[in-house]
Write a protein that holds these residues in place. Structure first.
Motif, PDB file in Angstrom:
ATOM      1  N   ALA A   4       0.878  -1.195  -0.073  1.00 31.88           N
ATOM      2  CA  ALA A   4      -0.002   0.098   0.166  1.00 31.88           C
ATOM      3  C   ALA A   4       0.905   1.492  -0.033  1.00 31.88           C
ATOM      4  N   ARG A   5       0.386   2.243  -0.610  1.00 34.84           N
ATOM      5  CA  ARG A   5       1.336   3.620  -0.975  1.00 34.84           C
ATOM      6  C   ARG A   5       0.149   4.761  -0.089  1.00 34.84           C
ATOM      7  N   LEU A   6       1.127   5.612   0.310  1.00 37.67           N
ATOM      8  CA  LEU A   6       0.355   7.028   0.739  1.00 37.67           C
ATOM      9  C   LEU A   6       0.327   8.182  -0.150  1.00 37.67           C
ATOM     10  N   SER A   7      -0.597   8.656  -0.100  1.00 38.33           N
ATOM     11  CA  SER A   7      -0.736   9.938  -0.970  1.00 38.33           C
ATOM     12  C   SER A   7      -1.215  10.892  -0.064  1.00 38.33           C
ATOM     13  N   ILE A   8      -0.189  11.920   0.088  1.00 36.14           N
ATOM     14  CA  ILE A   8      -0.246  12.961   1.000  1.00 36.14           C
ATOM     15  C   ILE A   8      -0.668  14.280   0.501  1.00 36.14           C
ATOM     16  N   VAL A   9      -1.901  14.869   0.961  1.00 37.95           N
ATOM     17  CA  VAL A   9      -2.339  16.360   0.399  1.00 37.95           C
ATOM     18  C   VAL A   9      -1.966  17.056   1.667  1.00 37.95           C
ATOM     19  N   SER A  10      -1.196  18.089   1.121  1.00 34.86           N
ATOM     20  CA  SER A  10      -0.803  19.243   2.276  1.00 34.86           C
ATOM     21  C   SER A  10      -1.961  20.296   2.300  1.00 34.86           C
ATOM     22  N   VAL A  11      -2.301  20.491   3.621  1.00 36.26           N
ATOM     23  CA  VAL A  11      -3.262  21.464   3.962  1.00 36.26           C
ATOM     24  C   VAL A  11      -2.807  22.599   4.624  1.00 36.26           C
ATOM     25  N   PRO A  12      -3.071  23.992   3.944  1.00 33.49           N
ATOM     26  CA  PRO A  12      -2.440  24.974   4.308  1.00 33.49           C
ATOM     27  C   PRO A  12      -2.936  25.392   5.929  1.00 33.49           C
ATOM     28  N   LEU A  13      -2.161  26.205   6.672  1.00 35.77           N
ATOM     29  CA  LEU A  13      -2.273  26.763   7.892  1.00 35.77           C
ATOM     30  C   LEU A  13      -2.955  27.919   7.442  1.00 35.77           C
ATOM     31  N   VAL A  14      -4.423  28.015   7.849  1.00 38.47           N
ATOM     32  CA  VAL A  14      -5.092  29.219   7.878  1.00 38.47           C
ATOM     33  C   VAL A  14      -5.599  29.878   9.247  1.00 38.47           C
ATOM     34  N   GLY A  15      -5.253  30.730   9.550  1.00 46.48           N
ATOM     35  CA  GLY A  15      -5.685  31.505  10.658  1.00 46.48           C
ATOM     36  C   GLY A  15      -7.194  32.445  10.527  1.00 46.48           C
ATOM     37  N   GLU A  16      -7.502  32.998  11.522  1.00 48.34           N
ATOM     38  CA  GLU A  16      -8.751  33.896  11.473  1.00 48.34           C
ATOM     39  C   GLU A  16      -8.413  34.677  12.666  1.00 48.34           C
ATOM     40  N   CYS A  17      -8.367  36.172  12.316  1.00 44.54           N
ATOM     41  CA  CYS A  17      -8.108  37.207  13.266  1.00 44.54           C
ATOM     42  C   CYS A  17      -9.603  37.441  14.118  1.00 44.54           C
ATOM     43  N   LEU A  18      -9.510  37.346  15.276  1.00 48.65           N
ATOM     44  CA  LEU A  18     -10.764  37.749  16.080  1.00 48.65           C
ATOM     45  C   LEU A  18     -10.921  39.181  16.064  1.00 48.65           C
ATOM     46  N   ALA A  19      -9.638  39.990  15.916  1.00 50.80           N
ATOM     47  CA  ALA A  19      -9.820  41.441  16.177  1.00 50.80           C
ATOM     48  C   ALA A  19     -10.300  42.052  14.935  1.00 50.80           C
ATOM     49  N   CYS A  20      -9.896  41.624  13.829  1.00 51.51           N
ATOM     50  CA  CYS A  20     -10.404  42.241  12.509  1.00 51.51           C
ATOM     51  C   CYS A  20     -11.330  41.371  11.472  1.00 51.51           C
ATOM     52  N   GLY A  21     -11.227  40.159  12.051  1.00 51.44           N
ATOM     53  CA  GLY A  21     -12.278  39.301  11.376  1.00 51.44           C
ATOM     54  C   GLY A  21     -11.692  38.656  10.111  1.00 51.44           C
ATOM     55  N   ASN A  22     -10.437  38.814   9.625  1.00 48.86           N
ATOM     56  CA  ASN A  22      -9.836  38.284   8.280  1.00 48.86           C
ATOM     57  C   ASN A  22      -9.184  37.066   8.489  1.00 48.86           C
ATOM     58  N   SER A  23      -9.406  36.412   7.522  1.00 44.76           N
ATOM     59  CA  SER A  23      -8.775  34.950   7.525  1.00 44.76           C
ATOM     60  C   SER A  23      -7.387  35.357   6.801  1.00 44.76           C
ATOM     61  N   TYR A  24      -6.468  34.445   7.212  1.00 51.91           N
ATOM     62  CA  TYR A  24      -4.852  34.631   6.820  1.00 51.91           C
ATOM     63  C   TYR A  24      -4.060  33.558   6.891  1.00 51.91           C
ATOM     64  N   ARG A  25      -2.824  33.688   5.963  1.00 48.58           N
ATOM     65  CA  ARG A  25      -1.832  32.552   6.441  1.00 48.58           C
ATOM     66  C   ARG A  25      -0.780  32.815   7.352  1.00 48.58           C
ATOM     67  N   PRO A  26      -0.889  32.423   8.364  1.00 49.19           N
ATOM     68  CA  PRO A  26       0.063  32.799   9.549  1.00 49.19           C
ATOM     69  C   PRO A  26       1.489  32.561   9.203  1.00 49.19           C
ATOM     70  N   ASP A  27       2.422  33.596   9.229  1.00 49.77           N
ATOM     71  CA  ASP A  27       3.722  33.298   9.011  1.00 49.77           C
ATOM     72  C   ASP A  27       4.664  33.102  10.334  1.00 49.77           C
ATOM     73  N   PRO A  28       5.085  32.176  10.407  1.00 54.27           N
ATOM     74  CA  PRO A  28       6.160  32.227  11.709  1.00 54.27           C
ATOM     75  C   PRO A  28       7.124  33.238  11.982  1.00 54.27           C
ATOM     76  N   ALA A  29       7.715  33.619  11.038  1.00 55.04           N
ATOM     77  CA  ALA A  29       8.683  34.980  10.881  1.00 55.04           C
ATOM     78  C   ALA A  29       8.112  36.008  11.702  1.00 55.04           C
ATOM     79  N   CYS A  30       6.686  36.123  11.527  1.00 54.39           N
ATOM     80  CA  CYS A  30       5.964  37.337  12.223  1.00 54.39           C
ATOM     81  C   CYS A  30       5.240  36.761  13.411  1.00 54.39           C
ATOM     82  N   GLY A  31       5.680  35.823  13.966  1.00 52.54           N
ATOM     83  CA  GLY A  31       5.033  35.308  15.243  1.00 52.54           C
ATOM     84  C   GLY A  31       3.534  34.749  15.153  1.00 52.54           C
ATOM     85  N   TYR A  32       2.998  34.487  13.832  1.00 51.71           N
ATOM     86  CA  TYR A  32       1.778  33.970  13.330  1.00 51.71           C
ATOM     87  C   TYR A  32       0.929  35.124  13.517  1.00 51.71           C
TER      88      TYR A  32
END
Length: 149
Positions: free
Chosen positions: A61-89
């Protein structure tokens, strides 16, 4: 390397699936969704899985792996975004810290490609159709309950 632990959990889930459906499938491919925030290294997970399934009912049996991106939601401004570790997410809009993760923590089976029409895995302990006898004609294809679709 937590890929080994992930492989153990994956194998247990596959065994539970097999037992729950009362089948002896020939698994060809397991499709996984793996979130970026799980820190699972896909190549290491494939390697661990390949080593773990040798000489088991999942052999080949083989594995097929689909990567799911990290997406966050800001509770302060309501926007969804791709968090960047370099910016502390933090939110790129307002700098508010990451509080809600919408995706990226997944580690789940999306789909299993399998069949019941061919023999797979390690050899069965006994031939369920019985061995051919020397005086019998050429054996016809074995139609066993476990091998029919």
């Amino acid at each position: 390397m937590h890929e080994v632990d992930m492989t153990r959990c994956l194998l247990q889930a596959l065994e539970d699936w097999r037992d729950q459906h009362s089948i002896q499938p020939c698994v060809e491919q397991v499709h996984l969704l793996v979130g970026e925030f799980t820190c699972v290294e896909p190549s290491q997970l494939r390697l661990s899985f390949a080593a773990a399934v040798q000489d088991t009912w999942l052999a080949g049996a083989r594995l097929s792996i689909v990567s799911v991106p990290l997406v966050g939601e800001c509770l302060a401004c309501g926007n969804s975004y791709r968090p960047d570790p370099a910016c502390g997410y933090a939110s790129p809009c307002c700098g508010h810290p990451l509080e809600t993760i919408l995706s990226g923590r997944e580690l789940k089976i999306q789909r299993i490609d399998y069949s019941r029409s061919r023999i797979c895995g390690p050899p069965a302990p006994a031939n369920p159709c019985g061995p051919p006898t020397p005086s019998s004609p050429a054996p016809s294809p074995c139609i066993c309950p476990s091998a029919t679709p």
